[in-house]
Motif scaffolding. Sequence first.
Motif, PDB file in Angstrom:
ATOM      1  N   GLU A 140      -5.520   0.122  -2.240  1.00 18.65           N
ATOM      2  CA  GLU A 140      -6.101   1.210  -1.459  1.00 18.65           C
ATOM      3  C   GLU A 140      -6.936   0.602  -0.360  1.00 18.65           C
ATOM      4  O   GLU A 140      -7.802  -0.227  -0.612  1.00 18.65           O
ATOM      5  N   ILE A 141      -6.647   0.957   0.884  1.00 18.76           N
ATOM      6  CA  ILE A 141      -7.498   0.514   1.995  1.00 18.76           C
ATOM      7  C   ILE A 141      -7.793   1.685   2.902  1.00 18.76           C
ATOM      8  O   ILE A 141      -7.151   2.696   2.837  1.00 18.76           O
ATOM      9  N   ASN A 192      -4.102  -8.605  -2.507  1.00 18.93           N
ATOM     10  CA  ASN A 192      -4.822  -7.375  -2.207  1.00 18.93           C
ATOM     11  C   ASN A 192      -5.878  -7.669  -1.154  1.00 18.93           C
ATOM     12  O   ASN A 192      -6.265  -8.826  -0.953  1.00 18.93           O
ATOM     13  N   ALA A 200      -9.655  -6.071   0.847  1.00 15.19           N
ATOM     14  CA  ALA A 200     -10.827  -5.194   0.750  1.00 15.19           C
ATOM     15  C   ALA A 200     -10.554  -3.884   1.486  1.00 15.19           C
ATOM     16  O   ALA A 200      -9.628  -3.791   2.304  1.00 15.19           O
ATOM     17  N   ASP A 201     -11.376  -2.883   1.204  1.00 14.63           N
ATOM     18  CA  ASP A 201     -11.193  -1.570   1.811  1.00 14.63           C
ATOM     19  C   ASP A 201     -11.467  -1.549   3.314  1.00 14.63           C
ATOM     20  O   ASP A 201     -10.831  -0.814   4.050  1.00 14.63           O
ATOM     21  N   GLU A 202     -12.428  -2.357   3.763  1.00 12.74           N
ATOM     22  CA  GLU A 202     -12.826  -2.328   5.163  1.00 12.74           C
ATOM     23  C   GLU A 202     -11.775  -3.009   6.047  1.00 12.74           C
ATOM     24  O   GLU A 202     -11.144  -3.972   5.651  1.00 12.74           O
ATOM     25  N   LYS A 216       0.856  -1.187   0.000  1.00 11.89           N
ATOM     26  CA  LYS A 216       0.000   0.000   0.000  1.00 11.89           C
ATOM     27  C   LYS A 216       0.896   1.243   0.000  1.00 11.89           C
ATOM     28  O   LYS A 216       1.789   1.361   0.849  1.00 11.89           O
TER      29      LYS A 216
END
Length: 175
Positions: free
Chosen positions: A174-175, A108, A110-112, A30
């Motif tokens: 992107e997180i 990769n 998840a965003d959460e 990231k």
Amino acid sequence: MRILDIIDLKDYDENFIIDERYASRAIIIKNDNVMMVHSNLGEYKFPGGGIEHDESPIDALIREVREETGLIVLRGSIKEYGEIIEKRKSSIFDNTIFVHHSYYYICNVADEIYEQILDDYENNEGFCLVEINPNEAYEYNKKSSIKHTLRENKVLELLINEDWECINSDLTIEI
């Protein structure tokens, strides 16, 4: 899976019995950094852990990353990176050689970010998710006396010296 390194401390008798353990570990990139777990023992480690008897390495990776960090690995993003094999005298069992296979995967998430689900020892060691420059993690770990930082630093060294530009350009998240 390609073998990245064999770390053999040669601190055992060749006649000892062998106890093998298998683990899956995540390389999550990231913003030109890596996501790692920091502990109050004085180390940075890639999130992951032991593969249970009825699990695949990928299922273990997803479960362990979720528990240690609260991050959800995106199954479709997982790519093999390589294996580190460690061989040393067991710190638990007498007359035993501990052989540890760590499978590293680039992935990769998840965003959460969810709440961690830590084991007692992980909670006691203060496991927390951090975003850190790989060079900084490498230098910090060099000062550690924890044996498995040799493993983590070998992967960091490979990422920094050989693969960083290629991996970072393809898999930044992107997180």
